[in-house]
Design a protein around this motif. Sequence first.
Motif, PDB file in Angstrom:
ATOM      1  N   ARG A  92      44.771  24.118  49.586  1.00 40.91           N
ATOM      2  CA  ARG A  92      45.122  22.692  49.462  1.00 40.91           C
ATOM      3  C   ARG A  92      45.883  22.208  50.696  1.00 40.91           C
ATOM      4  O   ARG A  92      45.634  21.113  51.195  1.00 40.91           O
ATOM      5  CB  ARG A  92      45.930  22.467  48.197  1.00 40.91           C
ATOM      6  N   ALA A 116      43.506  21.707  53.520  1.00 45.39           N
ATOM      7  CA  ALA A 116      42.727  20.475  53.328  1.00 45.39           C
ATOM      8  C   ALA A 116      43.565  19.251  53.713  1.00 45.39           C
ATOM      9  O   ALA A 116      43.059  18.327  54.353  1.00 45.39           O
ATOM     10  CB  ALA A 116      42.255  20.361  51.888  1.00 45.39           C
ATOM     11  N   LEU A 129      41.060  16.461  47.514  1.00 41.62           N
ATOM     12  CA  LEU A 129      39.631  16.509  47.240  1.00 41.62           C
ATOM     13  C   LEU A 129      39.266  15.978  45.852  1.00 41.62           C
ATOM     14  O   LEU A 129      38.341  16.451  45.209  1.00 41.62           O
ATOM     15  CB  LEU A 129      39.076  17.929  47.434  1.00 41.62           C
ATOM     16  N   MET A 158      41.810  15.795  54.466  1.00 41.71           N
ATOM     17  CA  MET A 158      40.795  15.776  53.391  1.00 41.71           C
ATOM     18  C   MET A 158      41.411  15.424  52.058  1.00 41.71           C
ATOM     19  O   MET A 158      41.071  15.983  51.039  1.00 41.71           O
ATOM     20  CB  MET A 158      40.111  17.143  53.321  1.00 41.71           C
ATOM     21  N   ASN A 209      37.020  27.845  46.238  1.00 40.61           N
ATOM     22  CA  ASN A 209      36.408  26.648  46.837  1.00 40.61           C
ATOM     23  C   ASN A 209      35.456  25.946  45.897  1.00 40.61           C
ATOM     24  O   ASN A 209      34.411  25.444  46.291  1.00 40.61           O
ATOM     25  CB  ASN A 209      35.715  26.981  48.164  1.00 40.61           C
ATOM     26  N   ARG A 219      43.818  18.818  57.420  1.00 40.72           N
ATOM     27  CA  ARG A 219      42.565  18.318  57.996  1.00 40.72           C
ATOM     28  C   ARG A 219      42.264  16.889  57.547  1.00 40.72           C
ATOM     29  O   ARG A 219      41.178  16.367  57.811  1.00 40.72           O
ATOM     30  CB  ARG A 219      41.417  19.242  57.615  1.00 40.72           C
TER      31      ARG A 219
END
Length: 141
Positions: free
Chosen positions: A132, A135, A22, A140, A67, A138
């Motif tokens: 993490r 993420a 991210l 991300m 988050n 997924r």
Amino acid sequence: MSRSDQPTTAEDEESILREYVLDVRIVEERPPDGGSRYRFEAPHHEGITFDEPELAELYADVYFDVNGFQEAGTGDRGVPPEIIQAGQDTLAAYFLTQPGIDENWVASFYGIKNTKVERYASWVRTRAEEVREGARERGME
């Protein structure tokens, strides 16, 4: 252990110390006069610099544990609401990243032993890694 108020200059050399999902990362700054500082960077987050890489990494773990959060606008002694709402362990870990605060201060503040402060920080690190990993699973990154 402390945060650094020294600004980055054009002469500083930089390299990525740790890159997270991210678009979150820790950048090592090496000023011409020697030493290193470690800047936490995230989208929509005012960068913050630490004197020790471990503090920058713990700060990143707190960031992922809740988050994301913004310190801008909380004042010099304020704590972002996301951190307060996350619970005692997250707040303890966040306190550890603040100037002039160490495990002894946090233990005294909560009336607990240093070993429990260490445990709190480890729980935050574990949850942050789970966030993490989720993420990454997924896509991300």
